[in-house]
Design a protein around this motif. Structure first.
Motif, PDB file in Angstrom:
ATOM      1  N   ALA A 149       0.864  -1.188   0.000  1.00  0.00           N
ATOM      2  CA  ALA A 149       0.000   0.000   0.000  1.00  0.00           C
ATOM      3  C   ALA A 149       0.892   1.226   0.000  1.00  0.00           C
ATOM      4  CB  ALA A 149      -0.887   0.005   1.242  1.00  0.00           C
ATOM      5  N   VAL A 150       0.510   2.241  -0.751  1.00  0.00           N
ATOM      6  CA  VAL A 150       1.263   3.490  -0.747  1.00  0.00           C
ATOM      7  C   VAL A 150       0.321   4.622  -0.321  1.00  0.00           C
ATOM      8  CG1 VAL A 150       1.015   3.750  -3.272  1.00  0.00           C
ATOM      9  CG2 VAL A 150       2.789   5.049  -2.063  1.00  0.00           C
ATOM     10  N   ILE A 151       0.750   5.359   0.705  1.00  0.00           N
ATOM     11  CA  ILE A 151      -0.105   6.389   1.303  1.00  0.00           C
ATOM     12  C   ILE A 151       0.475   7.773   1.061  1.00  0.00           C
ATOM     13  CG2 ILE A 151      -1.215   7.176   3.429  1.00  0.00           C
ATOM     14  CD1 ILE A 151      -0.649   4.455   4.655  1.00  0.00           C
ATOM     15  N   ASP A 152      -0.361   8.688   0.606  1.00  0.00           N
ATOM     16  CA  ASP A 152       0.042  10.077   0.398  1.00  0.00           C
ATOM     17  C   ASP A 152      -0.226  10.866   1.686  1.00  0.00           C
ATOM     18  OD1 ASP A 152       0.568  12.604  -0.475  1.00  0.00           O
ATOM     19  OD2 ASP A 152      -0.694  12.506  -2.267  1.00  0.00           O
ATOM     20  N   PHE A 153       0.824  11.353   2.320  1.00  0.00           N
ATOM     21  CA  PHE A 153       0.670  12.113   3.572  1.00  0.00           C
ATOM     22  C   PHE A 153       0.619  13.617   3.332  1.00  0.00           C
ATOM     23  CE2 PHE A 153       0.775   9.595   7.463  1.00  0.00           C
ATOM     24  CZ  PHE A 153       1.032   8.336   6.951  1.00  0.00           C
ATOM     25  N   ASP A 154       0.657  14.031   2.079  1.00  0.00           N
ATOM     26  CA  ASP A 154       0.683  15.460   1.787  1.00  0.00           C
ATOM     27  C   ASP A 154      -0.741  16.013   1.824  1.00  0.00           C
ATOM     28  OD1 ASP A 154       1.587  17.935   1.186  1.00  0.00           O
ATOM     29  OD2 ASP A 154       2.665  17.356  -0.625  1.00  0.00           O
ATOM     30  N   VAL A 155      -1.275  16.121   3.043  1.00  0.00           N
ATOM     31  CA  VAL A 155      -2.653  16.583   3.202  1.00  0.00           C
ATOM     32  C   VAL A 155      -2.745  18.048   2.777  1.00  0.00           C
ATOM     33  CG1 VAL A 155      -4.419  17.133   4.933  1.00  0.00           C
ATOM     34  CG2 VAL A 155      -3.254  14.936   4.982  1.00  0.00           C
TER      35      VAL A 155
ATOM     36  N   LEU B 252      -1.014  -3.902  -5.626  1.00  0.00           N
ATOM     37  CA  LEU B 252      -0.718  -2.530  -5.227  1.00  0.00           C
ATOM     38  C   LEU B 252      -1.990  -1.715  -4.964  1.00  0.00           C
ATOM     39  CD1 LEU B 252       1.337  -0.223  -4.818  1.00  0.00           C
ATOM     40  CD2 LEU B 252       1.290   0.148  -7.284  1.00  0.00           C
ATOM     41  N   TYR B 253      -2.009  -1.028  -3.821  1.00  0.00           N
ATOM     42  CA  TYR B 253      -3.151  -0.184  -3.463  1.00  0.00           C
ATOM     43  C   TYR B 253      -2.667   1.212  -3.090  1.00  0.00           C
ATOM     44  CZ  TYR B 253      -6.000  -4.391  -3.318  1.00  0.00           C
ATOM     45  OH  TYR B 253      -6.670  -5.528  -3.655  1.00  0.00           O
ATOM     46  N   ILE B 254      -3.486   2.205  -3.428  1.00  0.00           N
ATOM     47  CA  ILE B 254      -3.115   3.597  -3.159  1.00  0.00           C
ATOM     48  C   ILE B 254      -4.128   4.218  -2.206  1.00  0.00           C
ATOM     49  CG2 ILE B 254      -2.759   5.886  -4.218  1.00  0.00           C
ATOM     50  CD1 ILE B 254      -2.631   3.364  -6.725  1.00  0.00           C
ATOM     51  N   LEU B 255      -3.618   4.908  -1.186  1.00  0.00           N
ATOM     52  CA  LEU B 255      -4.484   5.665  -0.288  1.00  0.00           C
ATOM     53  C   LEU B 255      -4.172   7.150  -0.482  1.00  0.00           C
ATOM     54  CD1 LEU B 255      -6.635   5.676   1.931  1.00  0.00           C
ATOM     55  CD2 LEU B 255      -4.839   5.316   3.617  1.00  0.00           C
ATOM     56  N   PRO B 256      -5.072   7.877  -1.153  1.00  0.00           N
ATOM     57  CA  PRO B 256      -4.768   9.271  -1.488  1.00  0.00           C
ATOM     58  C   PRO B 256      -4.857  10.206  -0.292  1.00  0.00           C
ATOM     59  CG  PRO B 256      -6.876   8.575  -2.451  1.00  0.00           C
ATOM     60  CD  PRO B 256      -6.365   7.424  -1.653  1.00  0.00           C
ATOM     61  N   ALA B 257      -4.213  11.354  -0.433  1.00  0.00           N
ATOM     62  CA  ALA B 257      -4.286  12.386   0.601  1.00  0.00           C
ATOM     63  C   ALA B 257      -5.566  13.176   0.423  1.00  0.00           C
ATOM     64  CB  ALA B 257      -3.089  13.313   0.495  1.00  0.00           C
TER      65      ALA B 257
ATOM     66  N   ILE C  96       4.162  -1.083   3.524  1.00  0.00           N
ATOM     67  CA  ILE C  96       3.370   0.150   3.526  1.00  0.00           C
ATOM     68  C   ILE C  96       4.340   1.298   3.274  1.00  0.00           C
ATOM     69  CG2 ILE C  96       1.826   1.634   4.856  1.00  0.00           C
ATOM     70  CD1 ILE C  96       1.263  -0.956   6.594  1.00  0.00           C
ATOM     71  N   VAL C  97       4.152   1.962   2.131  1.00  0.00           N
ATOM     72  CA  VAL C  97       5.052   3.052   1.751  1.00  0.00           C
ATOM     73  C   VAL C  97       4.378   4.384   2.077  1.00  0.00           C
ATOM     74  CG1 VAL C  97       6.311   4.142  -0.160  1.00  0.00           C
ATOM     75  CG2 VAL C  97       6.040   1.646  -0.111  1.00  0.00           C
ATOM     76  N   CYS C  98       5.016   5.201   2.913  1.00  0.00           N
ATOM     77  CA  CYS C  98       4.444   6.489   3.289  1.00  0.00           C
ATOM     78  C   CYS C  98       5.162   7.602   2.549  1.00  0.00           C
ATOM     79  CB  CYS C  98       4.578   6.705   4.798  1.00  0.00           C
ATOM     80  SG  CYS C  98       3.793   5.420   5.778  1.00  0.00           S
ATOM     81  N   ASP C  99       4.444   8.274   1.654  1.00  0.00           N
ATOM     82  CA  ASP C  99       5.015   9.370   0.873  1.00  0.00           C
ATOM     83  C   ASP C  99       4.897  10.648   1.694  1.00  0.00           C
ATOM     84  OD1 ASP C  99       5.961  11.025  -1.102  1.00  0.00           O
ATOM     85  OD2 ASP C  99       4.080  11.061  -2.224  1.00  0.00           O
ATOM     86  N   SER C 100       6.025  11.115   2.211  1.00  0.00           N
ATOM     87  CA  SER C 100       6.015  12.275   3.103  1.00  0.00           C
ATOM     88  C   SER C 100       5.930  13.579   2.322  1.00  0.00           C
ATOM     89  CB  SER C 100       7.308  12.264   3.924  1.00  0.00           C
ATOM     90  OG  SER C 100       7.479  13.478   4.601  1.00  0.00           O
ATOM     91  N   PRO C 101       5.229  14.585   2.865  1.00  0.00           N
ATOM     92  CA  PRO C 101       5.304  15.911   2.250  1.00  0.00           C
ATOM     93  C   PRO C 101       6.648  16.556   2.565  1.00  0.00           C
ATOM     94  CG  PRO C 101       3.950  15.984   4.223  1.00  0.00           C
ATOM     95  CD  PRO C 101       4.349  14.551   4.032  1.00  0.00           C
ATOM     96  N   ALA C 102       6.963  17.636   1.862  1.00  0.00           N
ATOM     97  CA  ALA C 102       8.182  18.387   2.158  1.00  0.00           C
ATOM     98  C   ALA C 102       7.996  19.091   3.506  1.00  0.00           C
ATOM     99  CB  ALA C 102       8.461  19.398   1.064  1.00  0.00           C
ATOM    100  N   GLY C 103       9.091  19.575   4.058  1.00  0.00           N
ATOM    101  CA  GLY C 103       9.006  20.324   5.310  1.00  0.00           C
ATOM    102  C   GLY C 103       9.087  19.435   6.524  1.00  0.00           C
ATOM    103  N   ILE C 104       8.869  20.046   7.702  1.00  0.00           N
ATOM    104  CA  ILE C 104       8.948  19.271   8.938  1.00  0.00           C
ATOM    105  C   ILE C 104       7.686  19.462   9.772  1.00  0.00           C
ATOM    106  CG2 ILE C 104      11.465  19.111   9.096  1.00  0.00           C
ATOM    107  CD1 ILE C 104      11.474  21.544  10.889  1.00  0.00           C
ATOM    108  N   GLU C 105       6.561  19.742   9.089  1.00  0.00           N
ATOM    109  CA  GLU C 105       5.307  19.921   9.812  1.00  0.00           C
ATOM    110  C   GLU C 105       4.636  18.576  10.051  1.00  0.00           C
ATOM    111  OE1 GLU C 105       3.031  23.219   9.262  1.00  0.00           O
ATOM    112  OE2 GLU C 105       4.788  24.510   9.039  1.00  0.00           O
TER     113      GLU C 105
END
Lengths: 270, 84
Positions: A35-41, A83-88, A116-125
């Protein structure tokens, strides 16, 4: 037992989402349910790179808020059934992500998925710190460029102090270096930091070098993870990275300049 | 590299410059990363106390925190003004 991988960098635009899409596809193609998760909310983009933007109905925040079940939100990839995608979510509410909410989702995914792949947003928030909080492995995507290397080092500091593993005193997160947008010819001319330079500064285990490549933009234009472009140098670089991560021994490639014939040496070709 | 580049290749090596700058910066940032977060506030308050008695400048105090294995050292350096 599922393995949680965070793809992180600190700096934006270095290739986190490209990497997340490629390695998730690579792991799934090797037969591992991923699963790949987009954390860039707020700024959803992984769906576009994966080519499933028109199939998004529910997102990460909907699941956290119990507005949808995990199964309703997960999008099954059309090219690879592992493969599964969990969108932000595109909400602008910064507090939408909670540690408990993300923890619950990862726990539920871990029952069924291998990676489980976590796609992090830029920055440190919050999005970035939550993407890495539960991780077992960290893929630190770095460009051979001063601001990217510095930001990567800051992320390493956060990984070693603010993660669940660090807080619980468990074995630390395994950190890997993925050096992207690499141009061996510019390194040779002394215009770009070399792999050795970056490794010396960050002292990280090198998982692979991804060369600067036109195929990355072509792949994102088409919504196809670049790893599926098996002819391309970047696609092959990501395939090597996945293989190495899974324990295969592959010699590093794309570090040396390609050998050219006399003709192209004299007149230059690209 | 084309023939033209070959004759132009005498320009400075900026990659080594980048490496040098990064090594210094990263070492500095790593050292301050492990420092307790109260250090800047401590420095300010100490300065305020000392200034009640002695007229010293803003940069009269340096606070240094070092960690060596299990031993932590907090080093305070106060520069008093020369007597007139």
């Amino acid at each position: 037992m599922a393995r949680i991988i965070v793809v992180t960098s600190g700096k934006g635009g270095v290739g986190k989402t490209t990497t997340s899409a490629a390695i998730a596809m690579g792991l799934a193609k090797k037969g591992h349910k991923t699963a790949v998760i987009d954390f860039d909310v707020g700024l959803r983009n992984l769906d576009l790179i994966m080519g499933c933007e028109r199939r998004v109905v529910y997102d990460l925040v909907n699941v956290i808020n119990n507005e949808a079940t995990l199964n309703q939100a997960l999008i099954r990839d059309k090219r690879c059934d592992q493969l599964y995608i969990l969108p932000a979510s595109q909400t602008r509410d910064k507090d939408a992500l909670t540690t408990e909410g993300v923890g619950k989702i990862l726990e539920e995914l871990a029952k069924d998925f291998k990676y489980i792949v976590c796609d992090s947003p830029a920055g440190i928030e919050r999005g970035a710190t939550l993407a890495m909080y539960f991780a077992d492995d960290a893929f630190v995507v770095t460009n051979p460029e001063v601001s990217s290397v510095r930001d990567s080092d800051r992320m390493l500091g956060i990984l070693s102090s603010k993660s669940r593993r660090a807080e619980k005193g468990e074995e630390p997160i395994k950190e890997y270096l993925l050096l992207s947008r690499y141009s061996p010819d510019r390194v040779k001319l002394g215009e770009m930091l070399s792999v050795d330079d970056v490794q010396e500064i960050l002292s990280l285990h090198l998982l692979g070098v991804i060369p600067e490549s036109k195929s990355v933009l072509s792949a994102s234009n088409a919504g196809t993870p670049v790893i599926l472009d098996e002819e391309s140098d970047a696609g092959q670089a990501y395939a090597d990275i996945v293989a190495r991560y899974l324990g295969e021994t592959k010699p590093h490639r794309f570090i040396e300049e390609e050998k050219k014939g006399l003709f192209s040496k004299l007149f230059g070709s690209k | 590299m084309s023939l033209l580049d070959y004759f132009r290749s005498s320009k400075t090596n900026t990659a080594s410059l980048a490496k040098e700058r990064l090594q210094i910066l990263v070492a500095h940032e790593r050292a301050s990363r492990n420092q307790p977060s109260y250090l800047p506030a401590l420095q300010q308050e100490l300065l305020a106390v000392i200034r009640k008695y002695v007229n010293v400048g803003q940069d009269a105090i340096t606070v240094n925190f070092e960690q060596d294995g299990n031993q932590e050292t907090l080093e305070l350096n106060i520069v008093l003004p020369e007597e007139r």
